[in-house]
Write an enzyme that holds these catalytic residues in place. Structure first.
Site, short mmCIF file in Angstrom:
data_model
loop_
_atom_site.label_atom_id
_atom_site.label_comp_id
_atom_site.label_asym_id
_atom_site.label_seq_id
_atom_site.Cartn_x
_atom_site.Cartn_y
_atom_site.Cartn_z
N ARG A 47 73.61 70.85 31.85
CA ARG A 47 73.36 69.51 31.28
C ARG A 47 74.62 68.77 30.87
O ARG A 47 74.62 67.55 30.79
CB ARG A 47 72.45 69.64 30.05
CG ARG A 47 71.01 69.94 30.43
CD ARG A 47 70.19 70.28 29.22
NE ARG A 47 70.73 71.45 28.54
CZ ARG A 47 70.20 72.03 27.47
NH1 ARG A 47 69.11 71.52 26.96
NH2 ARG A 47 70.74 73.09 26.92
N LYS A 143 67.38 89.11 35.95
CA LYS A 143 66.52 89.71 34.94
C LYS A 143 66.75 88.99 33.61
O LYS A 143 67.80 88.38 33.45
CB LYS A 143 66.82 91.20 34.82
CG LYS A 143 68.14 91.49 34.11
CD LYS A 143 68.22 92.90 33.60
CE LYS A 143 69.33 93.01 32.59
NZ LYS A 143 69.57 94.26 32.00
N HIS A 173 71.70 94.41 39.61
CA HIS A 173 73.07 94.62 40.07
C HIS A 173 73.43 96.10 40.22
O HIS A 173 74.39 96.43 40.91
CB HIS A 173 74.08 93.86 39.21
CG HIS A 173 74.24 94.39 37.84
ND1 HIS A 173 73.44 94.02 36.80
CD2 HIS A 173 75.12 95.29 37.34
CE1 HIS A 173 73.81 94.66 35.72
NE2 HIS A 173 74.83 95.44 36.00
N LYS A 177 76.02 98.51 43.35
CA LYS A 177 77.18 99.36 43.05
C LYS A 177 77.45 100.32 44.21
O LYS A 177 76.51 100.91 44.75
CB LYS A 177 76.95 100.13 41.74
CG LYS A 177 76.96 99.21 40.52
CD LYS A 177 76.71 99.99 39.25
CE LYS A 177 76.64 99.08 38.05
NZ LYS A 177 77.93 98.66 37.54
N GLU A 211 76.15 102.98 26.91
CA GLU A 211 77.15 101.97 26.58
C GLU A 211 77.76 102.31 25.23
O GLU A 211 77.07 102.85 24.35
CB GLU A 211 76.50 100.59 26.47
CG GLU A 211 75.82 100.11 27.73
CD GLU A 211 75.10 98.78 27.51
OE1 GLU A 211 75.53 97.79 28.08
OE2 GLU A 211 74.12 98.76 26.75
N ASP A 230 65.36 96.33 28.75
CA ASP A 230 66.69 95.93 29.19
C ASP A 230 67.23 96.86 30.28
O ASP A 230 67.93 96.40 31.18
CB ASP A 230 67.64 95.94 27.96
CG ASP A 230 68.91 95.17 28.22
OD1 ASP A 230 68.84 94.12 28.89
OD2 ASP A 230 69.98 95.60 27.76
N HIS A 235 66.94 98.75 35.91
CA HIS A 235 68.05 99.50 36.50
C HIS A 235 67.74 100.99 36.69
O HIS A 235 67.94 101.55 37.76
CB HIS A 235 69.31 99.41 35.62
CG HIS A 235 69.71 98.01 35.29
ND1 HIS A 235 69.76 97.02 36.24
CD2 HIS A 235 70.06 97.42 34.13
CE1 HIS A 235 70.14 95.89 35.67
NE2 HIS A 235 70.32 96.10 34.39
N LYS A 335 72.75 102.19 23.41
CA LYS A 335 73.93 101.43 22.97
C LYS A 335 74.65 102.26 21.91
O LYS A 335 74.06 103.12 21.27
CB LYS A 335 73.49 100.10 22.37
CG LYS A 335 73.01 99.12 23.43
CD LYS A 335 73.06 97.71 22.94
CE LYS A 335 72.76 96.72 24.04
NZ LYS A 335 73.84 96.58 25.03
#
Ligand code: NAP
Length: 486
Positions: A47, A143, A173, A177, A211, A230, A235, A335
């Site tokens: 925008r 996603k 994604h 890989k 992660e 997530d 994945h 995480k």
């Protein structure tokens, strides 16, 4: 070599984080390898009332630190000159006129929807109403496609009202890989593994995406999502499919996706009585990661007091098929874990008998590790004799380090997948029925968690998650990869 497709690439959400961190660097990489046809134009849409020059300055500033190592400055300048910008509120059909004026009449078009999914429907509807979707146009969608089965079906219906299924590229994604594609090469380009790739020889499979980061500035988004939506629903289930699928008849999109779908449909439902024995959800509390003290999830910005959102999931999945009956697939993601790690571990069964005497082999069993992070590599754990007179065995690793083995330029996942989409190759994109089958499997677990009185189990930031996740494997006489030194 050139991709040879002079598409117009339209990036909706052209000023957003994903475009700056991933899509611009990926397109630039393709450009610098001459894989982007010179006739291919890149048109960003958002925008802000930028002109082309102001947008190029924004990209030069925001995307620069994400470019591939050792990039060439003159190539970067030439790439920036290819970028165009159209100011458009995608909710307003009239503002698509500016886009129409920029697009090559009758040319092929790739629309990348890098916006919140709430805008997917207005974008598709307004593209269609403006007559901008042609026979060979394609759309890439990011996603999350919905937060449960019903919302995913609703979004798919809305996109499907404007694009045919073979025009829709649902990106995951992880499938872009290199090690994941190498798993396909390993399984179906070699005769070695196929006889072993089954219940008689495989003890268990472990898929980990860990992660070290927390939720950062995306607290509000993450809190409404959680680790199951997530990571597991997309994945990790996609990785499981690549490991477990039957050999497809060819590498063509539907041959591969049909086989993946069969795996998803063969996943044994985790019914209520099995939630306690087959799933663990956790939430990190304060701890130390890589030597830094970090806050707990509930202290992060944007997280409401008492949130029960899971930042960690471990699941024991079972596949009801002849090949995999009785072989557990342990899936986990989290995480604020101890290390950044993404890998698939295939553990083979132990030797039936040791000719070297009892204890010579310990608990050793062969293990194949397909690692995506921290290194892109495939490791085969083997037993070998130590040099010297005594017959002493020692585990060693055969290491297929792709950087060493192939000194050619590698493509990051987004670059690879963008190139595939430009070429119209759907093999590494997710089909609607696959995505919905994945939702069907995870949804009952999420519902059971939501209805349960139990809170997610706490784990200290900087660890491998709640102790209950170890118990998930110990019950089967097994352990997570990092827990068992073989
Ligand atoms: P973001 O930074 O919030 O960017 C959103 C983009 O949409 C901005 O360019 C924004 O620009 C534009 N936009 C918003 N409303 C608009 C409207 N009405 N008309 C036209 N443009 C509009 O989001 P993001 O992080 O890039 O994420 C994009 C999508 O990718 C999301 O679905 C996200 O979940 C997904 N995703 C992101 C990541 C990531 O690492 N960021 C990873 C995986 C998936 P203006 O406000 O200037 O219009």
């Amino acid at each position: 070599m050139s991709a040879g497709v002079a598409s117009d690439v339209v990036l909706f959400g052209g000023t957003g984080d994903l475009v700056m961190r991933k899509l611009v660097p990926a397109l630039f990489h393709l450009h610098s390898l001459s894989l982007l046809d010179p006739g291919c134009r890149i048109i960003a849409v958002a925008r802000e009332p930028f002109d082309d020059e102001a947008y190029r300055r924004l990209v030069a500033d925001k995307a620069r630190s994400f470019l591939h190592e050792g990039h060439d400055e003159s190539a970067w300048a030439a790439f920036l000159a290819r970028l165009e910008y159209v100011g458009c509120d995608v909710r307003d059909v009239a503002s698509f006129n500016g886009l129409r004026e920029r697009l090559k009449p009758g040319g092929s078009r790739l629309f990348y929807l890098s916006t919140t999914p709430a805008l997917f429907s207005p974008i598709c509807r307004n593209l269609s109403a403006s007559g901008l979707i042609l026979e060979d146009s394609r759309v890439i969608v990011e996603k999350p496609l919905g937060h449960d089965l019903a919302s995913s079906q609703a979004i798919n219906d809305e996109i499907g009202a404007c694009f045919r299924e073979d025009q829709i590229f649902r990106i995951d994604h992880y499938l872009g890989k290199e090690p994941v594609q190498n798993l396909l090469a390993l399984r179906f380009g070699n005769s070695l593994f196929e006889p072993l790739w089954r219940r008689e020889w495989v003890s268990d499979v472990q898929i980990t995406v860990a992660e070290t980061i927390g939720v950062g500035s995306r607290g509000e988004f993450y809190n409404s999502t959680g680790a199951m939506r997530d990571m597991i629903q997309n994945h990790i289930l996609q990785l499981l499919c690549i490991v477990a699928m039957e050999p497809p008849a060819s590498i063509s999109p539907d041959a591969v996706r049909d086989e993946k779908l069969k795996v998803l449909r063969a996943l044994r439902p985790i019914v209520e009585e099995r939630i306690a024995t087959h799933t663990v959800r956790g939430q990190y509390r304060a701890g130390a990661v890589e030597g830094q003290v970090v806050p707990g999830y509930l202290e992060e910005a944007g997280i409401p007091a008492g949130s029960r959102t899971e930042t960690y999931v471990a699941i024991k999945a079972e596949i009801d098929s002849w090949r995999w009956a009785g072989v557990p697939f342990y899936l986990r993601t989290g995480k604020r874990m101890q290390d950044k790690l993404a890998e698939i571990v295939v553990n083979f069964r132990q030797m039936p008998h040791s000719i070297f005497g009892s204890g010579a082999l310990g608990h050793f069993a062969n293990r194949l590790v397909i690692q995506m992070q921290p290194n892109e590599t495939v490791l085969l754990h083997m037993m070998a004799k130590q040099p010297g007179e005594v017959m002493r065995l020692e585990p060693v690793k055969l290491d297929l380090d792709f950087r060493e083995a192939f000194r050619t330029q590698r493509l990051e996942a987004y670059a690879r997948l963008l190139m595939d989409a430009l070429r119209g190759n759907l093999t590494l994109f997710v089909r609607r029925d696959e995505q919905e089958a994945a939702w069907r499997w995870v949804e009952p677990v999420m519902n059971a968690w939501a209805e349960s009185e139990e809170l997610p189990r706490s784990y200290n930031a900087g660890t491998w998650g709640p102790a209950a996740a170890s118990a998930l494997l110990v019950r089967d006489g097994l352990g997570w990869h990092e827990e068992i030194a073989r």
